[in-house]
Enzyme design. Structure first.
Site, PDB file in Angstrom:
ATOM      1  N   ASP A  55      53.300  40.410  50.959  1.00  0.00           N
ATOM      2  CA  ASP A  55      53.333  39.626  49.590  1.00  0.00           C
ATOM      3  C   ASP A  55      54.794  38.950  49.465  1.00  0.00           C
ATOM      4  OD1 ASP A  55      53.011  38.237  47.437  1.00  0.00           O
ATOM      5  OD2 ASP A  55      52.102  40.176  46.330  1.00  0.00           O
TER       6      ASP A  55
HETATM    7  C1  BGC Z   1      51.796  37.457  44.404  1.00  0.00           C
HETATM    8  C2  BGC Z   1      50.758  37.104  45.204  1.00  0.00           C
HETATM    9  C3  BGC Z   1      50.779  35.628  45.519  1.00  0.00           C
HETATM   10  C4  BGC Z   1      52.106  35.151  46.123  1.00  0.00           C
HETATM   11  C5  BGC Z   1      52.331  33.793  46.584  1.00  0.00           C
HETATM   12  C6  BGC Z   1      53.241  36.969  44.557  1.00  0.00           C
HETATM   13  O1  BGC Z   1      54.075  36.997  43.577  1.00  0.00           O
HETATM   14  O2  BGC Z   1      51.846  38.558  44.088  1.00  0.00           O
HETATM   15  O3  BGC Z   1      49.426  37.199  44.462  1.00  0.00           O
HETATM   16  O4  BGC Z   1      49.631  35.217  46.579  1.00  0.00           O
HETATM   17  O5  BGC Z   1      53.111  35.505  45.130  1.00  0.00           O
HETATM   18  O6  BGC Z   1      52.644  32.936  45.355  1.00  0.00           O
END
Ligand code: BGC
Length: 748
Positions: free
Chosen positions: A295
């Protein structure tokens, strides 16, 4: 060897008949091509293939700005030319996409194409209901169709990969990301995970309108302590494997080739450094051959977790755990060359990660056609399609849940004089929800929807979402007095749920409750239209209103979808995918609880039983609840036999009648309870549901077939098992109703 059980096969369902994308994975000459490429790559180029960044190379409305981006535009472009970028995310648009792809293909040494990703959670341009709302439709086919339509649109804008579906189980409504998932139930979440993966990925991954799906966040992110986003998770192995992991497995069985490692610490080991999870379970047990992306900086956050010393250590731990791509942090570019040179990370580990990434790029046809999904014609043709608008409206109305309709207030006559009161009446800013990035003003407000339906109404805001406004209550009361009926549009803004938006009290904010109390005193029937990204604890006049519709964030067609239900052009058919608690402190709350050794009899509050002294254990509106404009009556459950043979099948049936004067779509739900087992079991578990269309006076039979696989649970040895003995079985309109029938599972 993947652990293939009956359960796996069932979870796969009909998709076993389709070509699984996994089978497209390179073998023979194709894999030879990947191996030849790996053989030519420097360690720096390998690290680059394992590094993805927020897209800051495009400008304009196509870019979702990620605030933490450190590298500026020039630095990012230089990194791209040096082969340090495998892909970019959250930017779209064909012209810019072609330009960036051209740099990757023509100006980097090896010419490996970029992959373009984005958080296409419930649409990219045309917005569909938030996933939690859509889960209320209890309809996997609908979820598949909206995911398909989202992929058609997003791929027309040059995207290859969506960071969706979010498949985290949400049993604590304080957690803001409940909005993005399928709710509290495992069975429903499994079906929707698989459906959404199928929808995003389409028929063939190489098709220009197919998008890679990414069940996320692996794993147990939804079980954060106190419902606080990013907080630690302590979870038993049985609950991890029996509740939180199955939707991931369902998504992979449906063909997903990617997953994202979660932010949270899981039983002391952060998910992004959790080798047991990302290699042991995911790859060795389940046979997953796709890639894991971290993530957003979750690898670098190992330092803050107190699990890694520094960036180098964080990169080492992540790659060794099984994280193939570092998102945003740049840690792999920064440290893998040295980690390999020093022997801290075997080059074979890096090669395997690169192999996975290239295999995925190959599976979607990127290696053969770097410009796939970068077609200016499609960008014009396939965005805001009328069919997508119609689908958004259909999904919207089918996501609406009618909690209550005392005295048949609904449906409304179109000629009724309506007072539309509340901060969400004319609002357009909060129709899309927390994970949509509005770039247009196409969203249909409730007021727009009423106008288009030809209703006669006045609109009064009454208050802001979290604060009173001068004269607001007086104006609202005057409007209510002059009307036949009040539509009270209250609830949460889009940014009160979603990432980092945990709430300690899951109520309708005070200013709106005061508005509701005042308006109720005008004495006119009130229909509450809740705007919400989670289950809410309803209080005061909101709770006491004769009619309540849960309308979530329904997306582009919000107002039209709500009008469809209000005026009875369509009947409500949604069901709660999350329990609405009796009070705001009653969290976590879910129907599939254990009895405990001191169960409290329903509705009672005797001392020395499990529960609160100041709140009941029951939901105000249970999981599965939702009314129709019909009047539904369930007959007794009839079993095909009192015993289920070990390898046999059991049928269960119930006659369901619509005694009302309007047609209804009823969702009949089958629950079971294992009476005595070697692990304590929930008081109820959903195993099947079926949608029945019933004309006035019509009776139909809900009919289900179960096998032993439906009775399995995670035993003390952490494997799926079924145990002979007694089971209760309900066919009922919700998790808190019906009378069970009893059957026995026989020994082998
Ligand atoms: C979130 C994810 C997301 C990623 C990219 C993160 O802060 O937890 O769900 O896919 O950002 O935007």
């Amino acid at each position: 060897m993947p652990n293939l059980t009956r359960r796996t096969l069932l979870a796969g369902g009909t998709l076993m008949l389709l070509p699984l994308p996994g089978r497209l994975f390179a073998q023979g000459p194709a894999s030879g091509r990947i191996e030849a490429l790996i053989a030519r790559m420097t360690i720096a180029e390998k690290a680059g293939q394992l590094s993805i960044f927020p897209d800051n190379l495009r400008t304009g409305p196509d870019v979702v700005v990620n605030p933490e981006m450190k590298a500026g535009k020039d630095a990012m472009e230089a990194k791209l030319r040096a082969g340090g970028v495998t892909g970019l995310f959250n930017g779209s648009g064909v012209a810019a996409g072609r330009r960036l792809q051209q740099i990757a293909v023509e100006e980097t040494r090896l010419g490996i194409p970029l992959i373009f990703a984005a958080d296409v959670i419930h649409g990219w341009r045309t917005i569909f209901p938030i996933p939690l709302g859509e889960a209320a439709a209890f309809d996997a086919d609908l979820a598949q169709r909206t995911a398909r339509a989202s992929a058609v649109e997003a791929s027309a804008l040059g995207l290859h990969w969506t960071f969706a579906p979010m498949v985290d189980i949400g049993r604590d409504q304080r957690w803001g990301r409940v909005a993005e998932g399928a709710g509290e139930d495992v069975h429903l979440a499994n079906l929707l995970a698989a459906a959404r993966v199928r929808g995003f990925q389409g028929r063939r991954l190489t098709d220009a309108d197919a998008m890679l799906a990414c069940p996320k966040h692996m794993a147990a992110y939804g079980a954060a302590e106190g419902g606080r986003d990013y907080d630690s998770v302590e979870l038993s192995e049985a609950t991890l494997r029996g509740v939180y992991l199955p939707p991931f497995k369902a998504g992979f069985d449906a063909g997903a080739l990617t997953t994202m490692s979660a932010f949270n610490d899981l039983n002391g080991v952060p998910a992004t450094a959790n080798r047991k999870l990302l290699t042991g379970i995911l790859r060795e047990e389940w046979g997953f051959r796709g890639l894991v992306v971290s993530d957003y900086t979750s690898d670098a956050e190992l330092i803050a977790h107190g699990f890694a010393e520094d960036g180098r250590d964080a990169a080492r731990l992540s790659i060794l755990a099984g994280v193939d791509i570092a998102m945003t942090s740049d840690l792999y570019n920064l440290h893998l060359p040295e980690l390999v040179a020093s022997g801290a990370v075997p080059v074979a580990v890096v090669d395997e990660a690169v192999r996975r990434v290239l295999r995925v790029k190959q599976a979607i046809g990127l290696l053969d056609d770097p410009y796939r999904s970068l077609d200016a014609g499609r960008e014009k043709r396939d965005v805001y399609l009328p069919s997508a608008q119609a689908l958004s409206r259909e999904a919207g109305r089918r996501s609406i849940v009618m909690l209550k309709n005392e005295g048949g207030v609904l449906p409304l006559a179109k000629r009724a004089r309506i007072a539309l009161i509340g901060p969400f009446g004319a609002d357009k800013a909060n129709v899309y929800g927390p994970w949509a990035f509005p770039r247009d003003d196409r969203g249909v407000s409730i007021a727009d929807g009423l106008t288009r339906a030809g209703a006669s109404f006045t609109t009064v805001k009454g208050c802001d979402v979290e604060a009173p406004i001068a004269g607001g209550i007086e104006a609202a009361m005057a409007a209510a007095r002059a009307a036949d009926v009040v539509l009270l549009a209250v609830g949460e803004t889009a940014n009160m749920s979603g990432e980092a938006q945990a709430r300690s009290l899951i109520d309708v904010p005070k200013a709106q409750r005061e508005l509701a109390d005042a308006v109720a005193a005008a004495g006119k029937p009130v229909v509450v239209l809740l705007r919400n990204g989670r289950a809410l604890a309803l209080e005061g006049a909101v709770r006491g209103a004769p009619a309540i519709l849960v309308t979530w964030f329904l997306g582009t067609q919000t107002g039209n979808a709500i009008a469809d239900i209000l005026f009875g052009d369509h009947g409500p058919s949604g069901r709660l995918p999350v329990s609405f608690p009796s009070g705001p402190g009653q969290q976590p709350f879910y129907y599939a609880q254990k009895t405990t050794g001191r169960p409290r009899p329903p509705g009672m509050m005797p001392e020395f039983t499990t529960g609160y002294r100041d709140a009941p254990n029951d939901a105000l509106y249970p999981f599965g609840h939702g009314l129709t404009y019909g009047q539904i009556e369930y007959g007794a459950v009839t079993l095909g036999a009192p015993r289920l043979a070990w390898n046999g099948t059991l049928t269960a049936r119930a006659r369901i009648t619509n005694r009302g004067t309007r047609a209804a779509e009823e969702v009949a739900q089958l629950y079971i309870r294992d009476r005595v087992a070697s692990m304590t079991r929930p008081v109820k578990e959903l195993k099947r549901f079926e949608r029945l269309s019933l004309k006035p006076g019509e009776t139909k039979e809900a009919r289900f077939t179960l096998t032993r696989a439906d009775l399995e649970f995670i035993g003390q040895d952490e494997r799926w098992i079924a145990e002979p003995g007694a089971f209760d079985l309900w066919i009922a309109p919700s998790a808190a109703s019906g009378t069970p029938a009893r059957f026995m599972l026989d020994r082998a």
